[in-house]
Enzyme design. Structure first.
Site, PDB file in Angstrom:
ATOM      1  N   LEU A 183       0.891  -1.055  -0.041  1.00 33.41           N
ATOM      2  CA  LEU A 183       0.016   0.093   0.019  1.00 33.41           C
ATOM      3  C   LEU A 183       0.721   1.418   0.016  1.00 33.41           C
ATOM      4  O   LEU A 183       1.813   1.331   0.639  1.00 33.41           O
ATOM      5  CB  LEU A 183      -1.078  -0.070   1.291  1.00 33.41           C
ATOM      6  CG  LEU A 183      -1.883  -1.233   1.353  1.00 33.41           C
ATOM      7  CD1 LEU A 183      -3.067  -0.935   2.697  1.00 33.41           C
ATOM      8  CD2 LEU A 183      -2.604  -1.404   0.155  1.00 33.41           C
ATOM      9  N   GLY A 213      -1.743   6.387  -2.458  1.00 33.71           N
ATOM     10  CA  GLY A 213      -2.991   6.251  -3.310  1.00 33.71           C
ATOM     11  C   GLY A 213      -4.046   5.377  -2.768  1.00 33.71           C
ATOM     12  O   GLY A 213      -5.185   5.518  -2.613  1.00 33.71           O
ATOM     13  N   HIS A 214      -3.450   4.195  -2.240  1.00 33.06           N
ATOM     14  CA  HIS A 214      -4.374   3.127  -1.506  1.00 33.06           C
ATOM     15  C   HIS A 214      -4.980   3.890  -0.441  1.00 33.06           C
ATOM     16  O   HIS A 214      -6.041   3.576  -0.143  1.00 33.06           O
ATOM     17  CB  HIS A 214      -3.607   1.900  -1.100  1.00 33.06           C
ATOM     18  CG  HIS A 214      -3.072   1.160  -2.384  1.00 33.06           C
ATOM     19  ND1 HIS A 214      -1.728   1.062  -2.359  1.00 33.06           N
ATOM     20  CD2 HIS A 214      -3.821   0.412  -3.382  1.00 33.06           C
ATOM     21  CE1 HIS A 214      -1.495   0.539  -3.699  1.00 33.06           C
ATOM     22  NE2 HIS A 214      -2.761   0.000  -4.005  1.00 33.06           N
TER      23      HIS A 214
END
Length: 293
Positions: free
Chosen positions: A41, A44-45
């Site tokens: 991750l 953005g995640h």
């Protein structure tokens, strides 16, 4: 996970256990948000998880490196797997539950069903990676049916993917709202991706030509450019002449159908894909002819 690690967020692996926990929340009238990921991750995640946390009462994140969406010569084996770090990030971003299914859980013995979205899956990424989207749509169908969320969150960087998933849910009457969240970029303009970790310093510098090509398209459309064939040729030239980059595609298409267009229209998207060394990167930018007003 090693025994000494204590997850800061509740985790579950088996589907019945996941459904039991989600159903318990539903009995409390909680709305369910779901963020499917393959782990590794980045910001953005985390922006997806944060959006789900803002919108919904209970947020489920899945971490599953899905083998069926990788081609035979792609990076399934070396795809980064850092579950302990991911669980910390999930907690920090507001996840309530992390689902960690295994390949055996998702694809048990004699599994033989696939979900295919025609037309939208046959262009752009589908040309280069012919089995990729069948793997994506099949696993996302399972993920949605297992977690049964109200809203599922996807990143705009994978523009074609989210368009295909929207079509799939509409066609199959899957009662889940698909919410697409903005691309998150590094300070230099490079779209965040778990695969950026593969890039050498020189490859990363070259990779900036993808966002530069999109910026070129955006500026030219804003200035009133009407010859999209010429504009896409210039985008292609910018990327293909950059050292260490190998162009896959650079094009402007209808935002809904993904069909290539030769003249501006209200809803368009510029999409680019290229290899930086051995690493394949994608990016996109929504365009609007209304920007000339």
């Amino acid at each position: 996970m090693p025994d000494p690690f204590t997850s800061p967020v509740e985790t579950v692996a088996e589907i019945p256990a996941l459904r039991k926990l989600v159903e318990a929340e539903r009995k409390q009238n909680a709305s369910i948000g779901f963020v499917p990921t393959m782990g590794a991750l980045h910001a953005g995640h985390m922006s997806l998880i944060e959006a789900a946390h803002r919108d919904c009462d209970f947020v489920v994140v899945s971490i599953f490196v899905n083998p069926t969406q990788f081609g035979p010569n792609e990076d399934f084996e070396k795809y980064p797997r850092v579950v302990e770090q991911d669980l910390v990030k999930c907690h920090e971003a507001g996840a309530d539950l992390v689902w960690l299914p295994t390949t055996e859980i998702m694809y048990p013995k004699n599994f033989s069903t696939c979900v295919t979205v025609k037309m939208l899956s046959q262009v752009l990424e589908g040309k280069t990676r012919p089995d990729h989207f069948e793997g994506v749509t099949s696993v996302v169908t399972k993920l949605l049916l297992c977690s049964l969320p109200d809203i599922a969150y996807f990143g705009a960087k994978d523009y074609q993917q989210q368009a295909i998933i929207r079509r799939m849910c509409l066609d199959l009457n899957i009662p889940v709202e698909i919410k697409t969240c903005p691309i998150v970029r590094d300070t230099d303009g490079l779209a965040l991706s778990s695969r950026n970790a593969y890039l050498s310093e020189a490859e990363r510098e070259s990779a900036l030509s993808l966002s530069r090509a999109l910026k070129l398209a955006e500026e030219r459309i804003h200035a009133g450019e009407t010859d999209l064939n010429q504009l896409t040729a210039e985008m292609q030239q910018l990327i293909s002449t950059t050292p260490l980059l190998k162009l896959d595609y650079a094009t402007i298409v209808d935002a809904g159908t993904l069909e290539e267009i030769s003249a501006p229209q209200p809803d368009m998207v510029a999409l680019v894909a290229a290899y930086a060394g051995a690493t394949r990167l994608i990016d996109n930018c929504l365009l609007s002819a209304d920007a000339t007003d």
